[in-house]
Enzyme design. Structure first.
Site: not given
Ligand code: UDP
Length: 338
Positions: A31, A81, A146
């Site tokens: 991350d 992610a 997105y």
């Protein structure tokens, strides 16, 4: 051998790590901690002991990924992610396209010969679908950067798979198109901690916590039974369970695409009502204007994953989903940060 979970400190990624550890798998979490929670990593370290390793790093850092994949003998990637806020993506499209690009990750997958990858996609690839429930062959029409960045991800994966086949590789992938992921780990260890909260259920629960005075319902003049938008809320535990099922099922060279939802829609008013029932709080709500880009009704046809993998969501009652979110928020009113 380990499974690489990218976005392991995030809401869905952390729940996936928890489930993998519970199933006896070794996990390496990655991350970049831009949005991840150190508290989630600490909780996972406690759960996983030696079976869980964690590294801070970015999925666009190809060389870093190659080193990590070799060090941990990565046998599969669950790629969570991403930047994932529709509104923000409209303001910062380049950040979304750069950050959500799969190129660096797939170069590392190729170099390290990782055979399987499961990609977090989204129902936002369909935009405002002409009919509901939504099947996997609904037309692609993303209305936000997105959604477009996720559609690109899927298409890059298709090209990559073809090239890997030419190279006689066994690489296989699945793209899972999530509807509205909600709820938290029912043991109360992991939660949803976005700053600020961006999704309807935690926003409404913040009113019950006393952190927000009231909630605004974005529009009640939609062509839906009570005039408010209808969405398909899938519990995060069911969602990660589906990932494991898909990963097990992926055969050499395969490509699988599934919608992940419960196949039933709940309206914004039903969400607010359920939060009132679960928390016992009055939760004042106002009606505000529509939010730009909101489709009136969006819920999945979950038939494909049901038929092909005999998988369906188990937690389908809204109250149960909201209870799990409330349990964590009540116990952690300031999120993971103490
Ligand atoms: N919504 C709302 N008030 C809020 C936040 C969300 O009425 O403060 C509505 C939103 O317009 C949508 C639904 O709740 O119809 C779910 O929104 P969310 O942002 O959680 O997820 P989305 O469906 O946009 O991915």
């Amino acid at each position: 051998m380990a499974i690489l979970v990218t976005g392991a400190a995030g809401y869905i990624g952390s729940h996936a790590v928890q489930r993998l550890l519970a199933n006896g798998k070794r996990v390496v979490g990655l991350d970049n901690m831009e949005r991840g929670n150190a508290g989630a990593v600490a909780a996972l370290r406690e759960l996983g002991g030696g079976a869980f390793a964690f590294e801070e790093g970015d999925t666009t850092d190809r060389l870093g990924l190659e080193r990590l994949m070799r060090d941990h003998e990565v046998s599969a990637v669950l790629h969570f992610a991403a930047l994932s806020l529709v509104g923000e993506s409209v303001e910062r499209p380049l950040d979304y396209h750069r950050n959500n690009s799969l190129v660096g990750l797939l170069e590392a997958v190729r170099e390290c010969r990782v055979p399987r990858l499961v990609f977090s996609s989204t129902c936002a690839v369909y935009g405002q679908p002409p009919t509901t429930p939504v099947t996997e062959d609904a037309p692609f029409a993303p209305v936000s950067p997105y959604g477009l960045s996720k559609l690109h991800g899927e298409q890059v994966l298709i090209d990559f798979l073809e090239a890997r086949k030419q190279a006689k590789s066994k690489f296989a992938f699945a793209a899972l198109r999530y509807f509205n992921v909600a709820g938290c780990d029912r043991t109360g260890v992991l939660g949803e901690d976005h700053v600020p909260h961006s999704h309807i259920i935690p926003i409404v629960l913040e009113v019950a916590l006393g952190k927000r005075e009231r909630v605004t319902i974005f529009g009640e003049d939609y062509p839906t039974p009570d005039g408010t938008c209808v969405r398909d809320y899938i519990h995060v535990e069911d969602l990660v369970d589906a990932h494991l099922r898909v990963l097990d099922a992926l055969g050499n060279g395969e490509r699988r695409v599934y919608n992940l939802g419960i196949g039933r829609g709940y309206s914004v008013k039903e969400v607010v009502e359920s939060c009132r029932r679960v928390t016992g709080h009055a939760i004042p709500a106002d009606i505000g204007p529509r939010r730009a880009g909101d489709p009136p009704a969006l819920f999945a046809d979950p038939g494909k994953v049901q038929r092909e993998l005999r998988w369906s969501a188990e937690i389908t009652e809204l109250d149960a989903i909201i209870e799990s979110a409330w349990k964590w928020m009540k116990a952690n009113p300031n999120g993971y940060s103490v």
